[in-house]
Design a protein around this motif. Structure first.
Motif, mmCIF file in Angstrom:
data_model
loop_
_atom_site.group_PDB
_atom_site.id
_atom_site.type_symbol
_atom_site.label_atom_id
_atom_site.label_comp_id
_atom_site.label_asym_id
_atom_site.label_seq_id
_atom_site.Cartn_x
_atom_site.Cartn_y
_atom_site.Cartn_z
ATOM 1 N N PHE A 232 0.826 -1.276 -0.004
ATOM 2 C CA PHE A 232 -0.161 0.048 -0.046
ATOM 3 C C PHE A 232 0.817 1.285 0.073
ATOM 4 C CE2 PHE A 232 -2.335 3.470 2.209
ATOM 5 C CZ PHE A 232 -3.373 3.539 1.295
ATOM 6 N N LYS A 233 1.936 1.289 0.749
ATOM 7 C CA LYS A 233 2.801 2.660 0.920
ATOM 8 C C LYS A 233 3.409 2.717 -0.305
ATOM 9 C CE LYS A 233 3.375 2.501 5.886
ATOM 10 N NZ LYS A 233 4.534 2.670 6.964
ATOM 11 N N LYS A 234 3.986 1.725 -0.827
ATOM 12 C CA LYS A 234 4.939 1.999 -2.126
ATOM 13 C C LYS A 234 3.933 2.205 -3.226
ATOM 14 C CE LYS A 234 9.258 -0.478 -1.120
ATOM 15 N NZ LYS A 234 9.156 -0.441 0.259
ATOM 16 N N LEU A 235 2.847 1.536 -3.335
ATOM 17 C CA LEU A 235 1.827 1.893 -4.576
ATOM 18 C C LEU A 235 1.303 3.386 -4.347
ATOM 19 C CD1 LEU A 235 0.412 0.770 -7.037
ATOM 20 C CD2 LEU A 235 -1.243 -0.108 -5.568
ATOM 21 N N GLU A 236 0.882 3.725 -3.300
ATOM 22 C CA GLU A 236 0.463 5.201 -3.043
ATOM 23 C C GLU A 236 1.539 6.115 -3.511
ATOM 24 O OE1 GLU A 236 -1.948 7.336 0.392
ATOM 25 O OE2 GLU A 236 -0.342 6.436 0.951
ATOM 26 N N ARG A 237 2.760 6.193 -3.201
ATOM 27 C CA ARG A 237 3.769 7.100 -3.531
ATOM 28 C C ARG A 237 4.064 7.071 -4.965
ATOM 29 N NH1 ARG A 237 6.428 5.051 1.136
ATOM 30 N NH2 ARG A 237 7.729 3.862 0.207
ATOM 31 N N TYR A 238 3.915 5.761 -5.562
ATOM 32 C CA TYR A 238 4.156 5.568 -6.990
ATOM 33 C C TYR A 238 3.099 6.377 -7.837
ATOM 34 C CZ TYR A 238 4.952 3.382 -11.488
ATOM 35 O OH TYR A 238 5.166 3.117 -12.967
ATOM 36 N N LEU A 239 1.746 5.944 -7.554
ATOM 37 C CA LEU A 239 0.788 6.829 -8.222
ATOM 38 C C LEU A 239 0.696 8.129 -7.791
ATOM 39 C CD1 LEU A 239 -2.190 4.152 -7.456
ATOM 40 C CD2 LEU A 239 -0.757 4.315 -9.517
ATOM 41 N N LYS A 240 1.150 8.719 -6.890
ATOM 42 C CA LYS A 240 1.454 10.044 -6.678
ATOM 43 C C LYS A 240 2.162 10.676 -7.472
ATOM 44 C CE LYS A 240 -0.501 10.532 -1.906
ATOM 45 N NZ LYS A 240 -0.316 10.881 -0.626
ATOM 46 N N ALA A 241 3.304 9.697 -7.795
ATOM 47 C CA ALA A 241 4.215 10.493 -8.648
ATOM 48 C C ALA A 241 4.244 10.414 -10.115
ATOM 49 C CB ALA A 241 5.635 9.828 -8.349
ATOM 50 N N ARG A 242 3.700 9.134 -10.726
ATOM 51 C CA ARG A 242 3.620 9.077 -12.055
ATOM 52 C C ARG A 242 2.311 8.269 -12.646
ATOM 53 N NH1 ARG A 242 7.733 6.793 -9.835
ATOM 54 N NH2 ARG A 242 9.207 8.432 -10.765
ATOM 55 N N THR A 243 2.156 8.013 -13.696
ATOM 56 C CA THR A 243 1.116 7.230 -14.468
ATOM 57 C C THR A 243 1.724 5.897 -14.800
ATOM 58 O OG1 THR A 243 0.013 9.105 -15.457
ATOM 59 C CG2 THR A 243 -0.246 6.905 -16.379
ATOM 60 N N PRO A 244 1.147 4.878 -14.453
ATOM 61 C CA PRO A 244 1.837 3.540 -14.385
ATOM 62 C C PRO A 244 1.911 3.064 -15.902
ATOM 63 C CG PRO A 244 -0.405 3.400 -13.653
ATOM 64 C CD PRO A 244 -0.163 4.700 -13.456
ATOM 65 N N PRO A 245 2.924 2.424 -16.252
ATOM 66 C CA PRO A 245 3.203 2.037 -17.656
ATOM 67 C C PRO A 245 1.837 1.190 -18.278
ATOM 68 C CG PRO A 245 4.731 1.111 -16.008
ATOM 69 C CD PRO A 245 3.915 1.532 -15.311
ATOM 70 N N ILE A 246 1.046 0.694 -17.678
ATOM 71 C CA ILE A 246 -0.142 -0.162 -18.356
ATOM 72 C C ILE A 246 -1.034 1.062 -18.864
ATOM 73 C CG2 ILE A 246 -1.573 -0.181 -16.327
ATOM 74 C CD1 ILE A 246 -2.335 -2.931 -17.165
ATOM 75 N N ALA A 247 -1.099 2.216 -18.388
ATOM 76 C CA ALA A 247 -1.697 3.554 -18.842
ATOM 77 C C ALA A 247 -1.147 4.156 -19.982
ATOM 78 C CB ALA A 247 -2.223 4.158 -17.802
ATOM 79 N N ARG A 248 0.105 3.755 -20.249
ATOM 80 C CA ARG A 248 0.859 4.649 -21.062
ATOM 81 C C ARG A 248 1.114 3.862 -22.373
ATOM 82 N NH1 ARG A 248 4.324 5.733 -16.786
ATOM 83 N NH2 ARG A 248 6.055 4.458 -17.937
ATOM 84 N N ARG A 249 0.322 3.935 -23.434
ATOM 85 C CA ARG A 249 0.582 3.109 -24.506
ATOM 86 C C ARG A 249 0.655 3.725 -25.783
ATOM 87 N NH1 ARG A 249 -1.655 -3.073 -23.805
ATOM 88 N NH2 ARG A 249 -0.040 -3.468 -24.759
ATOM 89 N N LYS A 250 1.134 5.079 -25.924
ATOM 90 C CA LYS A 250 1.034 5.907 -26.926
ATOM 91 C C LYS A 250 1.751 5.435 -28.127
ATOM 92 C CE LYS A 250 1.929 10.721 -28.572
ATOM 93 N NZ LYS A 250 2.648 10.088 -29.852
ATOM 94 N N GLU A 251 2.861 4.445 -28.062
ATOM 95 C CA GLU A 251 3.647 3.890 -29.005
ATOM 96 C C GLU A 251 2.739 2.932 -29.854
ATOM 97 O OE1 GLU A 251 7.866 2.069 -29.691
ATOM 98 O OE2 GLU A 251 7.580 2.911 -27.697
ATOM 99 N N LEU A 252 1.744 2.278 -28.939
ATOM 100 C CA LEU A 252 1.373 1.156 -29.667
ATOM 101 C C LEU A 252 0.127 1.775 -30.444
ATOM 102 C CD1 LEU A 252 -0.157 -1.686 -29.697
ATOM 103 C CD2 LEU A 252 -1.754 -0.886 -27.860
ATOM 104 N N LEU A 253 -0.318 3.017 -30.330
ATOM 105 C CA LEU A 253 -1.219 3.554 -31.088
ATOM 106 C C LEU A 253 -0.633 4.282 -32.290
ATOM 107 C CD1 LEU A 253 -3.779 5.560 -28.779
ATOM 108 C CD2 LEU A 253 -3.967 3.311 -29.723
ATOM 109 N N ASP A 254 0.612 4.509 -32.169
ATOM 110 C CA ASP A 254 1.546 5.166 -33.297
ATOM 111 C C ASP A 254 1.832 4.226 -34.389
ATOM 112 O OD1 ASP A 254 1.484 7.727 -32.082
ATOM 113 O OD2 ASP A 254 3.571 7.664 -31.432
ATOM 114 N N VAL A 255 2.068 2.953 -33.846
ATOM 115 C CA VAL A 255 2.443 1.813 -34.651
ATOM 116 C C VAL A 255 1.131 1.340 -35.577
ATOM 117 C CG1 VAL A 255 3.193 -0.667 -34.847
ATOM 118 C CG2 VAL A 255 4.234 0.916 -33.138
#
Length: 427
Positions: A193-216
């Motif tokens: 919980f602690k690590k996941l909370e800090r991570y989500l506050k700092a950045r968007t997770p890889p699973i939500a970033r798939r711009k390169e997929l759409l480009d291809v």
């Protein structure tokens, strides 16, 4: 000393995983986790990066974490499970521990025996309960038999009520907001919980970033899309028709129209995102066959024999599904030929790795096959050039294009087009 091995995503590590690690420590002297690093076993980028998951798993009691990379963006589990079993054996694992149904094991073992009998980990029917457990049991027995290893798969009852899939779905619905963690907090150990909370506050997770997929998907030519593993001709046609894509949801819609289920969609998108081609898949699969890591009926040669058989019968009016079922009933290709002659009066003949399939008005040379948005087969030379194929040639070419484990080119000489198949190797 007994070494316990666990193969998992731990994405994110939840209380069910903590329970599994606790039991592992009770059962063995050392606990080694083989953690999927770049892509998960669901063929998606992870919610949490490998570094954070590794830290949490060590805090939860693992003695060592070994990263597993390069498998799940390329292959279905029917190929990667035996490879991971060998890896675990090489690292000194005595017992592979997993949570699953501990009852009705005799029933599950009936399915395992059937898988080993037909030498094909793809052969587990979709209605079999605990298919993944059957796959792992069969893979462990197969690797032990073929490579002389001595690894045991031990199942313990699942801790009910905890699911990584449900946790990820809840976070996805809220846009991966840190505030949404309150909804799943009871599922997570304090370390997660602690690590996941800090991570989500700092950045968007890889699973939500798939711009390169759409480009291809938006920019690739038809022949480039045809070369990507696990994109069949119908999928390529729907992609060409549906673009430009502005969201992954739209891509899922296009593949749904191509009759893709969720697992195949995720694998096809991972192949696309990482530009995994059929010749790469075929080459790796062949190397695993040589190392006896892949059952015989999953080899590229075997896949092509099935393509030829089904195409030959389909070109004579037999439904592809019926031809495929007939092929799978046979113990050998020769027996499949006898069954085809007896039932349909059709002899599919002996598969040839070079066969005339039609005509193409292009310069002499070798070309990658392609498909147009309206479903026409052809090659690419200064744009799309249609192929005038025979009935059998068109059917065989479509099956080869749809088979991610068979690599092929079209060789044109004096306008005669021949299909050249390279099972397991690139031209």
């Amino acid at each position: 000393m007994t070494v316990i091995g666990i193969a998992a995503d731990f994405d994110p590590p939840h209380r069910g995983h903590a329970y599994l690690l606790d039991r592992a420590r009770d059962l063995g002297d050392e606990v080694v986790v083989f953690l999927n690093a770049d892509y998960t076993a669901h063929h998606t980028p992870p919610l949490l990066p490998y570094r954070l998951r590794r830290e949490i798993v060590l805090e939860l009691g693992a003695d060592e974490v070994i990263p597993v990379r390069g498998y799940h963006q390329r292959f279905p589990l029917a190929y990667t499970v035996p490879v991971r079993v060998r890896l675990m054996a090489e690292e000194g694992v005595d017992v592979i521990l997993d949570a699953g149904p501990s009852r009705n094991l005799d029933r599950l073992r009936e399915h395992v025996e059937r898988v080993l009998e037909v030498s094909d980990l793809f052969s587990i029917p979709p209605n079999v309960p605990a298919r993944n457990v059957v796959r792992w049991l069969a893979a462990v027995e197969y690797v032990n038999r073929e490579l002389g290893t001595d690894v045991e798969l031990l199942l313990i009852p699942e801790l009910e009520g905890y699911s990584g899939r449900k946790i990820r779905a809840a976070l996805r619905r809220s846009g991966y907001s840190p505030d949404s963690l309150r909804k799943v907090r009871r599922h997570l150990p304090r370390e997660t919980f602690k690590k996941l909370e800090r991570y989500l506050k700092a950045r968007t997770p890889p699973i939500a970033r798939r711009k390169e997929l759409l480009d291809v998907l938006n920019r690739a030519s038809s022949y480039e899309l045809c070369s990507i593993a696990h994109l069949n001709t119908i999928a390529v046609r729907e992609i060409l028709r549906g673009r430009p894509f502005r969201s992954e949801r739209q891509v899922w819609g296009a593949l749904r129209r191509a009759d893709y289920g969720s697992v195949l969609t995720r694998l096809a998108l991972a192949n696309t995102e990482c530009r995994v081609t059929s010749d790469e898949i075929a080459r790796i699969a062949l190397s695993w066959c040589v190392e006896r890591l892949v059952p015989e009926n999953q080899s590229p040669d075997s896949m092509y024999r099935r393509d030829w058989f089904v195409a030959a019968l389909s070109s004579h009016g037999v439904k592809a599904r019926d031809a495929d079922r007939l092929y799978k009933r046979a113990d050998s290709y020769e027996e499949a030929r006898r069954l085809a002659r007896r039932r349909y009066g059709v002899d599919p003949g002996v598969p040839r790795f070079e066969t005339l399939i039609g005509e193409a008005r292009v310069s002499d040379g070798e070309y990658r096959p392609a498909i147009s948005a309206n479903g026409r087969l052809g090659v690419v030379e200064d744009g799309f050039q249609e192929l005038r194929a025979t009935a059998f040639g068109a059917t065989l070419l479509r099956y080869v294009l749809d088979d991610p484990f068979v690599d092929a080119v079209i060789r044109v000489e004096d306008e005669e087009a021949r299909l050249i198949v390279f099972p397991g190797d690139s031209p």
